[in-house]
Design an enzyme around this catalytic site. Structure first.
Site, PDB file in Angstrom:
ATOM      1  CG  HIS A   1      -4.297  -6.263   5.472  1.00 50.37           C
ATOM      2  ND1 HIS A   1      -4.934  -7.389   5.193  1.00 50.37           N
ATOM      3  CD2 HIS A   1      -3.534  -5.652   4.873  1.00 50.37           C
ATOM      4  CE1 HIS A   1      -4.431  -7.365   3.726  1.00 50.37           C
ATOM      5  NE2 HIS A   1      -3.592  -6.215   3.461  1.00 50.37           N
TER       6      HIS A   1
ATOM      7  CB  CYS B   1      -5.152  -9.790  -7.221  1.00 51.01           C
ATOM      8  SG  CYS B   1      -4.481  -8.909  -5.920  1.00 51.01           S
TER       9      CYS B   1
ATOM     10  CB  THR C   1      -3.757  13.700   8.632  1.00 55.98           C
ATOM     11  OG1 THR C   1      -3.871  14.962   8.231  1.00 55.98           O
ATOM     12  CG2 THR C   1      -3.894  13.390  10.021  1.00 55.98           C
TER      13      THR C   1
ATOM     14  N   GLY D   1       0.499  -1.870   2.319  1.00 45.82           N
ATOM     15  CA  GLY D   1       1.656  -2.709   1.717  1.00 45.82           C
ATOM     16  C   GLY D   1       2.038  -2.165   0.257  1.00 45.82           C
TER      17      GLY D   1
HETATM   18  C1  LIG Z   1      -0.706  -8.421   0.765  1.00 42.84           C
HETATM   19  C2  LIG Z   1       0.374  -8.333   0.050  1.00 42.84           C
HETATM   20  C3  LIG Z   1       0.650  -7.110  -0.672  1.00 42.84           C
HETATM   21  C4  LIG Z   1      -0.141  -5.768  -0.218  1.00 42.84           C
HETATM   22  O1  LIG Z   1      -0.429  -5.212   0.753  1.00 42.84           O
HETATM   23  P1  LIG Z   1      -1.635  -4.438   1.040  1.00 42.84           P
HETATM   24  O2  LIG Z   1      -1.605  -3.862   2.562  1.00 42.84           O
HETATM   25  O3  LIG Z   1      -2.698  -5.356   1.073  1.00 42.84           O
HETATM   26  O4  LIG Z   1      -1.850  -3.188   0.060  1.00 42.84           O
HETATM   27  C5  LIG Z   1       1.933  -6.705  -1.215  1.00 42.84           C
HETATM   28  N1  LIG Z   1       2.808  -7.695  -1.446  1.00 42.84           N
HETATM   29  C6  LIG Z   1       2.696  -8.946  -0.667  1.00 42.84           C
HETATM   30  C7  LIG Z   1       3.662  -9.994  -0.845  1.00 42.84           C
HETATM   31  C8  LIG Z   1       1.418  -9.141  -0.133  1.00 42.84           C
HETATM   32  O5  LIG Z   1       1.324 -10.439   0.309  1.00 42.84           O
END
Ligand SMILES: *Cc1c(COP(=O)(O)O)cnc(C)c1O
Length: 382
Positions: A202, A326, A238, A72
């Site tokens: 995830h 975080c 890839t 994400g």
């Molecule tokens: C978890 C999250 C992300 C980051 O996604 P990842 O796949 O862990 O890098 C970004 N934005 C929000 C709102 C999230 O909850």
């Protein structure tokens, strides 16, 4: 781990058994590179495009508008950095909000170093961006706006339709980080005034390390990864085929179960509050009272510090969070709660429970009872 209770699904979720089952053949037998022209490659390509079709259907998007990424975070970076760089000759002003995920905030800070100006919109005490503030912030050189769909710490759902409708009239690109909203709110991009939308596997019981960016037709973007011509030259590297197949299966399971999950999460919130009312302990729910995602429940127990509560809950095998993964582990106050300007006693005692598919209403009740005991013990002593 069977006696553990996990209420941190906004941080990450376990892989669904059906997802694992769907992925396994793509780690073993079907290992070809989708870019190869031989049979192994063609089989992999077919699976990749089927997964793309499934995920696109789930969000009512054209499959060609989906770009698979490694997270994400990468989808957010591609939208913001890629979208800004592609338009830098038109203007160098970007608008976002103070409550975004760090994947958005830090991408914007990077752009500031590269000569862009960024306006970070405030929020009200419910954690909502106000359209009036956005209207005031827009300038002739504004080229991109990024406002999240649902906030990961307090759950507040932003006025995405109003914001997007206004920006369409102005001809300004609109990105939304829908990582947390995806899977708990119905997202149909064809009906939404957004140009770019980020999601991640995830957070919906898919594997870690797979995300996607929805990119509407004709939206300009510069790639941020350079290499092969994968993803129609917009994201080199890839493809993580097994992960992408798992992501697709996760959307399929979610599609089948979404309504039941949402009503369960609502009952969990009600059950927890009923326990606290019964026990006579004081609590305050943070975020918007109605415009809130069902799986995020941010509550303050004034008098018990966030870290103290989390440690005491951990002792009885209950996993909750201070908000964002975080910032937990540090005593620094979350930037989201700070932006909401809550009283110190409220923001310093905030706990986020985030629900997932394996949670039960009974678990919610037991967790709430554990919280009540901790509050009664610690507040009495104080
Ligand atoms: C978890 C999250 C992300 C980051 O996604 P990842 O796949 O862990 O890098 C970004 N934005 C929000 C709102 C999230 O909850």
């Amino acid at each position: 781990m069977s006696d553990m209770m996990y209420f941190d699904h906004a941080a990450t979720t376990p892989v669904h058994p059906r997802v694992l089952e769907a992925m396994t053949p793509y780690l073993t037998q079907v290992f070809g590179n989708p870019s190869s022209v031989h049979g192994f490659g063609r089989e992999a390509r077919k699976a990749l495009e089927q997964a793309r079709d499934q995920i696109a259907a789930f969000m009512d998007a054209d499959p060609q508008s989906l770009i698979f990424t490694g997270s994400g975070t990468e989808a957010d970076n591609l939208a913001i950095i890629g979208g800004a760089m592609a338009q830098r000759e038109r203007g160098r002003h970007i608008i976002t909000s103070q409550i975004e995920h760090h994947a958005v905030l830090h991408a914007c800070e990077y752009l500031e170093q590269e000569g862009f100006e960024v306006t970070y919109l405030p929020v009200d005490e419910t954690g909502s961006v106000r359209l009036a503030d956005l209207k005031e912030a827009v300038r002739p050189d504004t080229v991109l706006v990024s406002i999240m769909y649902g906030n990961n710490e307090v759950g507040t759902i932003q006025p995405i339709e109003e914001i997007g409708t206004f920006l369409r009239e102005k001809g300004i690109l609109f990105h939304t980080d829908a990582v947390q909203a995806f899977g708990v709110l119905p997202i149909r991009v064809r009906q939404l005034p957004v140009d770019m939308l980020s999601v991640s596997a995830h957070k919906i019981n898919g594997p870690k390390g797979v995300g996607a960016l929805y990119l509407a037709k004709k939206v300009p973007i510069e790639p941020i990864l350079h290499g092969g011509s994968q993803e129609r030259k917009r994201r080199a590297g890839t493809e993580n085929l097994a992960g992408i197949v798992g992501f697709a299966e996760a959307t399929k399971v979610t599609e089948e179960e979404m309504d039941d999950r949402v009503s369960k999460y609502k009952r969990m919130k009600e059950e927890m509050q009923a326990v606290w009312k019964e026990a006579g302990i004081a609590y305050q729910v943070n975020g918007h009272p109605e415009m809130v995602m069902p799986h995020v429940f941010n509550v303050s127990f004034v008098g018990v510090h966030t870290e103290t509560m989390l440690m005491n809950l951990d002792l009885v095998h209950i996993a909750a969070s201070s908000g964002s993964a975080c910032t937990s582990g540090s005593l620094e106050l979350s930037h989201v709660l700070k932006a909401m300007h809550l009283e110190d006693s409220v923001s310093h005692s905030a706990i986020r429970f985030s629900f997932g598919i394996t949670n039960t209403v009974d678990e919610a009740r037991r967790a709430a009872e554990a919280v009540a005991k901790i509050v009664q013990r610690l507040v009495k002593r104080a």
